[in-house]
Design a protein around this motif. Structure first.
Motif, short mmCIF file in Angstrom:
data_model
loop_
_atom_site.label_atom_id
_atom_site.label_comp_id
_atom_site.label_asym_id
_atom_site.label_seq_id
_atom_site.Cartn_x
_atom_site.Cartn_y
_atom_site.Cartn_z
N LEU A 62 14.06 11.73 -10.16
CA LEU A 62 13.37 12.58 -9.21
C LEU A 62 12.13 13.18 -9.86
O LEU A 62 12.18 13.64 -11.01
N THR A 63 11.03 13.16 -9.12
CA THR A 63 9.77 13.67 -9.65
C THR A 63 9.05 14.53 -8.61
O THR A 63 9.30 14.42 -7.41
N ASP A 64 8.16 15.38 -9.11
CA ASP A 64 7.22 16.12 -8.27
C ASP A 64 5.90 15.36 -8.36
O ASP A 64 5.36 15.19 -9.45
N TYR A 65 5.40 14.90 -7.23
CA TYR A 65 4.22 14.03 -7.22
C TYR A 65 2.96 14.74 -6.76
O TYR A 65 1.90 14.10 -6.64
N ARG A 66 3.03 16.04 -6.51
CA ARG A 66 1.87 16.76 -5.97
C ARG A 66 0.64 16.58 -6.85
O ARG A 66 0.70 16.76 -8.07
N GLY A 67 -0.46 16.21 -6.23
CA GLY A 67 -1.71 16.02 -6.95
C GLY A 67 -2.06 14.57 -7.20
O GLY A 67 -3.22 14.25 -7.49
N LEU A 68 -1.07 13.68 -7.09
CA LEU A 68 -1.36 12.26 -7.28
C LEU A 68 -2.20 11.74 -6.12
O LEU A 68 -1.95 12.06 -4.96
N SER A 69 -3.19 10.94 -6.43
CA SER A 69 -4.01 10.33 -5.39
C SER A 69 -3.27 9.14 -4.79
O SER A 69 -2.27 8.67 -5.35
N VAL A 70 -3.76 8.66 -3.66
CA VAL A 70 -3.15 7.49 -3.03
C VAL A 70 -3.21 6.30 -3.99
O VAL A 70 -2.24 5.54 -4.12
N LYS A 71 -4.32 6.15 -4.68
CA LYS A 71 -4.48 5.04 -5.64
C LYS A 71 -3.46 5.15 -6.76
O LYS A 71 -2.85 4.14 -7.17
N GLN A 72 -3.24 6.36 -7.27
CA GLN A 72 -2.28 6.55 -8.35
C GLN A 72 -0.85 6.27 -7.88
O GLN A 72 -0.06 5.67 -8.62
#
Length: 208
Positions: free
Chosen positions: A57-67
């Motif tokens: 489980l991860t927090d993905y906030r801030g990742l761009s669509v490309k990332q």
């Protein structure tokens, strides 16, 4: 009723909901998914969990669509799938399959990497990506039915891939077996040597 097109909004929604058009604009507000759609999504969560050796489980906030696309690709290469999930439905899915709920695992923005084939390889993929990104944060995970911390996930990432572990285990199992075989065979060899010596002695006496 038009489908939500906002990139910022789409990034905040579970990816499968966006793909399946489960959220819509109505009077400037988001219309919640129907009960049927929720049940469908819950069934998918349960299926993914049951097929997995491990969950990360991860927090993905801030990742761009490309990332996120890059991360999904790496996760697929590791034999799994990466999905942004809805916390409320995830809690129901965890309860349905008997996974214990842990602290803030299902708080805030949550994405789960489902390791269908190789848990150490999946952990390595996520941990290495997190090291190169200031946004992806490991919350923790599950190994089988057991909850593990973020530190445990990092430790899991240090293990060799599953094929290597299998080879090492096989080597460990075969080594004692070969030693046992030698122990069992040695008395037979000694007996054969004694019989041969006795036979040769008898033959020499007959010739005399």
């Amino acid at each position: 009723m038009p489908f939500v097109q906002s990139d910022d909004l789409a990034e905040s929604l579970p990816d499968i909901l966006v793909r399946r058009r489960l959220f819509f604009w109505k009077g400037g507000e988001i219309v919640a998914i129907s009960k049927e759609r929720k049940n469908e999504l819950l069934g998918l969560y349960v299926d993914w969990i049951n097929r997995s050796q491990a969950l990360i489980l991860t927090d993905y906030r801030g990742l761009s669509v490309k990332q996120m696309d890059e991360l999904r690709s790496k996760v697929r290469e590791a034999g799994g799938e990466f999905h942004i999930v809805k916390n409320t439905l995830s809690r129901l899915a965890f309860k349905a399959v008997g996974l214990p709920l842990q602290g803030d695992f299902l708080e805030g923005s949550t994405a789960i990497s489902f390791a269908f084939e190789d848990a150490p390889m999946m952990a390595k993929t996520i941990v290495e990506f997190a090291r190169t990104s200031e946004f992806l944060k490991v919350k923790g995970g599950y190994l089988g039915k057991d909850a593990v911390s973020a530190e445990n996930v990092k430790s899991l990432a240090e293990l060799p891939p599953l094929p290597v572990m299998r080879a090492q285990l096989l080597g460990t199992l075969l080594a004692p077996a070969s030693q046992l075989a030698r122990i069992l065979i040695e008395p037979a060899r000694q007996l054969a040597a004694v019989l041969q010596a006795y036979s040769e002695r008898e033959a020499s006496q007959d010739m005399a």
